[in-house]
Enzyme design. Structure first.
Site, PDB file in Angstrom:
ATOM      1  CD  GLU A  60      51.852  39.809  37.545  1.00  0.00           C
ATOM      2  OE1 GLU A  60      53.015  39.639  37.147  1.00  0.00           O
ATOM      3  OE2 GLU A  60      51.502  40.741  38.307  1.00  0.00           O
ATOM      4  N   GLY A  78      55.135  37.230  35.174  1.00  0.00           N
ATOM      5  CA  GLY A  78      54.475  38.299  34.436  1.00  0.00           C
ATOM      6  C   GLY A  78      55.461  39.399  34.092  1.00  0.00           C
ATOM      7  CG  HIS A  85      40.081  48.525  37.288  1.00  0.00           C
ATOM      8  ND1 HIS A  85      40.380  47.183  37.359  1.00  0.00           N
ATOM      9  CD2 HIS A  85      41.215  49.173  37.615  1.00  0.00           C
ATOM     10  CE1 HIS A  85      41.639  47.031  37.723  1.00  0.00           C
ATOM     11  NE2 HIS A  85      42.173  48.226  37.874  1.00  0.00           N
ATOM     12  CB  VAL A  86      34.340  48.542  32.979  1.00  0.00           C
ATOM     13  CG1 VAL A  86      35.417  48.667  31.923  1.00  0.00           C
ATOM     14  CG2 VAL A  86      34.011  47.080  33.240  1.00  0.00           C
ATOM     15  N   GLY A 105      53.769  30.892  22.898  1.00  0.00           N
ATOM     16  CA  GLY A 105      55.067  30.720  22.253  1.00  0.00           C
ATOM     17  C   GLY A 105      56.003  29.963  23.172  1.00  0.00           C
TER      18      GLY A 105
END
Length: 137
Positions: A60, A78, A85-86, A105
């Protein structure tokens, strides 16, 4: 992306980025922002692994720094953070977050942030949406 002015603002007084040990890095690309963070007592779980919350905070924050660099004079906050999480990271390692701008944008920026360990292995993948608030003069 030049983040030097944003780094000055971040380092001016204590905040979450400095408390967790985040270091933001300028890149030659206009749509990529990077940061690194050493895994230590400030951001690890009691088990000695990088906290998932610290990973999300890193994502973030790096996306926020990127949006702030793209929109000087605006407050970039944010409004959505979603990650997976791997793989675990042990204390003593350093993680690198690479944020790629997916959408720019007028009021929303969407970033894809991949966090890797020092071996370059994917640790977390995070999507961050920032709301861009134009400051009143």
């Amino acid at each position: 992306m030049n983040v030097e002015k944003i780094k000055e603002l971040i380092n001016a007084k204590p905040n979450l980025s400095t408390a967790l040990g985040m270091e933001f890095i300028s890149t030659p690309e206009d749509d990529i922002c990077m940061a690194r963070m050493k895994v230590d007592e400030r951001n690890r779980q009691p088990f000695g692994f990088l906290s998932g919350g610290a990973s999300l905070a890193l994502a973030e924050n790096v996306a926020g720094v990127g949006s702030s660099a793209l929109c000087p004079g605006c407050a970039c906050v944010g409004i959505e953070v979603s990650g997976s999480h791997v793989q675990a990271v042990v204390e003593g390692d350093t993680v690198m977050a690479c944020a790629h701008l997916q959408h720019r944008g007028n009021t929303l920026h969407v970033w894809q942030v991949d966090i890797s360990n020092s071996a370059g292995e994917l640790i977390s993948t995070v999507r961050v949406t920032n709301y861009i608030i134009k400051q009143k003069k």
